[in-house]
Design a protein around this motif. Sequence first.
Motif, mmCIF file in Angstrom:
data_model
loop_
_atom_site.group_PDB
_atom_site.id
_atom_site.type_symbol
_atom_site.label_atom_id
_atom_site.label_comp_id
_atom_site.label_asym_id
_atom_site.label_seq_id
_atom_site.Cartn_x
_atom_site.Cartn_y
_atom_site.Cartn_z
ATOM 1 N N THR A 205 -5.409 2.359 -7.576
ATOM 2 C CA THR A 205 -5.791 0.941 -7.487
ATOM 3 C C THR A 205 -6.160 0.356 -8.844
ATOM 4 N N ILE B 258 -7.721 -4.923 -2.075
ATOM 5 C CA ILE B 258 -8.262 -4.024 -3.094
ATOM 6 C C ILE B 258 -9.505 -4.664 -3.703
ATOM 7 N N SER C 113 -12.528 0.825 -8.256
ATOM 8 C CA SER C 113 -11.661 0.029 -7.378
ATOM 9 C C SER C 113 -11.218 0.892 -6.195
ATOM 10 N N HIS C 114 -10.957 0.229 -5.069
ATOM 11 C CA HIS C 114 -10.512 0.962 -3.871
ATOM 12 C C HIS C 114 -10.030 -0.039 -2.832
ATOM 13 N N ARG C 115 -9.302 0.474 -1.849
ATOM 14 C CA ARG C 115 -8.890 -0.342 -0.721
ATOM 15 C C ARG C 115 -10.093 -0.595 0.181
ATOM 16 N N GLU D 278 0.837 -1.194 0.000
ATOM 17 C CA GLU D 278 0.000 0.000 0.000
ATOM 18 C C GLU D 278 0.875 1.250 0.000
#
Length: 292
Positions: free
Chosen positions: A159, A196, A182-184, A153
Amino acid sequence: MSTASASAHAHINTSMETASNSSINTTPVNTRSAQFTPQQHQQQYIYSPTPVYMQSPVQLGSQMSLQGPPHPGNPHQISILADHDIQRIVDSLKISLKDEINAIVNVAIQTQVQPLKDELTHLRAKVIHLEGEMDAANQYSRRNCILISNMKELPEENTNDIAIQVAKEGGLDITPSDIDRSHRNGKPKVNKPRDIIVKFVSYKTKHDFMKIRKQLRQRKSQAYINEHLTSFRGELAFQCRLLKKNPKSPVLDTWTYDGNIYIKTEVKGHMIRVNTHNDLVQFGYNPNQSMN
């Protein structure tokens, strides 16, 4: 009055006096001095010219006697009960009342409590069914999503670029237009990178992405790809992996496909779909004890 009339009158008076004296026993009865032994009958009778049953109970020696109403055949008859007779009657009444109370309680359970139990069982089954439907709908909404794990990260990362990089490493070419978003996932962690979540525009792209997992393992990539499962299905899949690691369990392999969880107990056997934790009990799963 004539001599004959006087003689007849005297004869009648004499007869009535004789009949009265013969029908009444004027001898007083001393009930307090009466003694009773165990060898005598359990019922004793005392004869008295007066109705003693109207009196209060009297003490006969060391025993308390009960005086009942006069017998129709003898107006002066009294029934005496010993203490052990009274206790026997009390015990008999206790048993009789206990049986009656148990019968009443059983009837109440059958007529009132049992229908409530049946309704509760029905409601529990309905809740389980509704929870299953909600979980299935939740999983379907994740149909185009995957999880990419173990990727470092960075503060200013993109991402989408990470997903495209992992795809190329597995031999799959995708573009930013193939990715919806998309994202954490979740809050930042200290020593572990967050997963992710990648949602693709089409199910086909997601399906192709899942196929490159084998190539990633062969190339010893740091990235791990999994389906984005609901909390319930994620925990269920985790228990399947624990069973696979347990040498006492017959589970040889486990995997997911389109949000469904499968296991295999034989090398050439059929795959078994797992829907609930109860499905794993026969393979060694203990709901009350975590398997290590």
